[in-house]
Write an enzyme that holds these catalytic residues in place. Structure first.
Site, PDB file in Angstrom:
ATOM      1  NE  ARG A  69      -2.092   1.591   3.656  1.00  0.00           N
ATOM      2  CZ  ARG A  69      -2.216   2.773   4.254  1.00  0.00           C
ATOM      3  NH1 ARG A  69      -3.013   3.691   3.761  1.00  0.00           N
ATOM      4  NH2 ARG A  69      -1.556   3.039   5.368  1.00  0.00           N
ATOM      5  CG  HIS A  98      -0.374   8.788   4.016  1.00  0.00           C
ATOM      6  ND1 HIS A  98      -0.471   7.447   4.305  1.00  0.00           N
ATOM      7  CD2 HIS A  98       0.182   9.358   5.123  1.00  0.00           C
ATOM      8  CE1 HIS A  98       0.022   7.206   5.513  1.00  0.00           C
ATOM      9  NE2 HIS A  98       0.418   8.364   6.041  1.00  0.00           N
ATOM     10  CD  GLU A 137      -3.120   7.073  10.634  1.00  0.00           C
ATOM     11  OE1 GLU A 137      -2.574   8.142  10.946  1.00  0.00           O
ATOM     12  OE2 GLU A 137      -2.663   5.961  10.937  1.00  0.00           O
ATOM     13  CG  ASN A 167      -3.746   2.942   9.326  1.00  0.00           C
ATOM     14  OD1 ASN A 167      -3.921   1.963   8.610  1.00  0.00           O
ATOM     15  ND2 ASN A 167      -3.327   4.110   8.857  1.00  0.00           N
ATOM     16  CD  GLU A 206      -0.311   3.663   8.622  1.00  0.00           C
ATOM     17  OE1 GLU A 206       0.009   4.025   9.775  1.00  0.00           O
ATOM     18  OE2 GLU A 206      -0.528   4.456   7.702  1.00  0.00           O
TER      19      GLU A 206
HETATM   20  O1  IFM Z   1       3.983   7.458  10.084  1.00  0.00           O
HETATM   21  C1  IFM Z   1       2.637   7.418  10.458  1.00  0.00           C
HETATM   22  C2  IFM Z   1       1.763   7.314   9.218  1.00  0.00           C
HETATM   23  O2  IFM Z   1       1.991   8.343   8.321  1.00  0.00           O
HETATM   24  C3  IFM Z   1       0.310   7.343   9.623  1.00  0.00           C
HETATM   25  N1  IFM Z   1       0.041   6.371  10.651  1.00  0.00           N
HETATM   26  C4  IFM Z   1       0.902   6.338  11.805  1.00  0.00           C
HETATM   27  C5  IFM Z   1       2.349   6.255  11.368  1.00  0.00           C
HETATM   28  C6  IFM Z   1       3.267   6.209  12.594  1.00  0.00           C
HETATM   29  O3  IFM Z   1       3.110   7.359  13.360  1.00  0.00           O
END
Ligand code: IFM
Length: 467
Positions: free
Chosen positions: A88, A132, A177, A300, A358
């Site tokens: 991803r 993102h 996110e 995530n 994630e």
């Molecule tokens: O690095 C970040 C990512 O961009 C979004 N989720 C959490 C990760 C760790 O903080």
């Protein structure tokens, strides 16, 4: 750990990749690509935000990052060696549309062609995330997520991506996110574009939701066989103390963190506190436009939050976990049971296939005398969390894939390069990639899982092709 997958519960959702469990890795454009001003890419809000000294640790930026823009063949080869069958990544909007709208940048588009083709040739399924966090600065100059017109700009950007890559890519996420980049970027002012304003936060939340719904329609109409979703950071929000103020703060915080996006996107409503706050920006028809049918839920998850009452604009902020909760090197609580419970909760509420898009941890990684990285704490974390996922699946959660965060050490936003999340160490001075012990552990675990199932990536692909 053995993962049992019940494929009977979502027969309609069966798609090629869902015929076998996906073991992948996630990254994002600004965090790894570098080449920030190469081949026509223009500034994103993160380039601009990181420029004045003092905003990002060590005054780092994503200008060079992991130079993945030039080194992607090596990175894909490493993924292949590890046995990953999915990857991803996100598209840098200012690379393909430098002004955010209008004329596309052919050189930028061609980079993702090369990346996708290299992944496919390696037997790795590309998963695209449209956003993102690297908004074109040109759009921020017009108000960015605070400007309602962005829903149209985002839909046009989605159309460009769908038309260009939809022949080879089927899995798309609209946002990564959204709770983080709205709250940190418009509420707390900790992330780009560095705004801390109540109205800005609530406008951004609603316009991101609207953009999501419009982009889903575009992707659905233009990509045959598309499997569409969004990626949410979600976890329990516990009050720091037994005080009624902290209890109320935790509930309020959870509305922003857990529900501000999944609720509108799946059920066409905002949670109670937020409903009032966003009401001035909601127009007739918006909620139906936001709640479009989705194919999967992207989760995530890292840790639960411990929340305390605060005088900030949402009345809540991060507090310290109780002393007896184990923590990672950067102080994040390690509570695998919270991951299991979150997966089960998502399963119950949203009734969709789940992809863990994630999960991972930062660690104090250093090169040892032999030139390797023995990241035992990351191995322990990943082992505990994948076990928790297996428990959730055994209890009924329909989890179809797991993407570790992250493939490479990378630019960790406000922390710059000081926090290493990769399973592959990056020596930023030389750009040398060194798989850590956790990469070997992940590869072995994937191989063992496939052996247990009597499946291989190849087998899955053949089965998939046979439908
Ligand atoms: O690095 C970040 C990512 O961009 C979004 N989720 C959490 C990760 C760790 O903080």
């Amino acid at each position: 750990m053995t993962i049992n997958i019940d494929r009977t519960r979502h027969p309609g959702a069966a798609a090629p990749s869902q015929r076998g469990f996906l073991w992948g890795a996630s990254t994002s454009s600004y965090q790894i690509e570098g080449a920030a001003h190469v081949d026509g890419r223009a500034d994103s809000i993160w380039d601009v935000y990181a420029r004045p000294p003092g905003r990002v640790k060590n005054n780092d930026s994503g200008e060079v990052a992991c130079d993945h823009y030039h080194r992607y063949p090596e990175d894909v080869a490493l993924m292949r060696e590890l046995g990953l069958n999915a990857y991803r990544f996100s598209i840098a909007w200012p690379r393909v549309l430098p002004q955010g709208r209008g004329a596309p940048n052919e050189k930028g588009l061609a980079f993702y062609d090369r990346l996708i083709d290299t992944l496919l040739a390696a037997g790795i399924e590309p998963w695209i995330c449209l956003y993102h966090w690297d908004l074109p600065q040109a759009l921020d100059d017009l108000g960015g997520w605070q400007n309602r017109d962005i829903a149209g700009w985002f839909a046009d950007y989605a159309a460009l991506i769908a038309k260009r890559y939809g022949d080879r890519v089927k899995h798309f996420a609209t946002f990564n996110e959204p709770c983080v980049f709205t709250l940190f970027g418009y509420g707390f002012g900790w992330h780009a574009p560095g705004v801390a304003d109540r109205a800005a936060l609530h406008k951004a939340i609603h316009h991101v939701n609207l953009s999501h719904g419009k982009a889903i329609d575009v992707l659905r109409a233009s990509v045959p066989g598309a499997r569409l979703g969004a990626v949410h950071n979600r976890q329990p929000c516990y009050p720091c103390t037994k005080s009624p103020a902290d209890a109320a703060a935790a509930l309020r915080f959870a509305e922003y963190w857990n529900d501000a996006f999944p609720l509108p996107q799946h059920f066409a409503c905002y949670p109670p506190t937020l409903a009032e706050a966003v009401a001035p920006y909601v127009q007739p028809g918006d909620m139906a436009q936001i709640a479009r049918p989705l194919d999967w839920f992207g989760l995530n998850h890292y840790s639960p939050h411990y929340i305390k009452a605060d005088s900030n604009l949402i009345g809540a902020s991060f507090g310290a976990p109780p002393d007896d909760v184990p923590r990672t090197a950067i102080g994040w609580p390690i509570v695998p049971d919270a991951f299991r419970d979150t997966l089960l909760d998502i399963h119950k509420r949203f009734q969709l296939p789940i992809y863990v898009t994630e999960n991972g941890t930062a660690a104090d990684d250093t090169l040892d005398a032999a030139g390797g990285v023995q990241d035992d704490s990351r191995i322990a974390y990943l082992k505990a969390y994948t076990e928790a996922m297996a428990q959730a699946m055994a209890a009924g959660a329909d989890v179809r894939g797991y993407f570790v965060w992250s493939l490479l050490d990378n630019f960790e936003w406000g922390s710059g390069y000081s926090q290493r999340f990769g399973i592959i160490y990056v020596d930023f001075a030389t750009q040398r990639r060194i798989p850590k012990a956790s990469a070997r552990w992940y590869a072995d675990m994937i191989a063992a899982q496939r052996a247990t199932k009597g499946r291989s990536v190849r087998t899955n692909r053949v089965e998939a092709a046979e439908g």
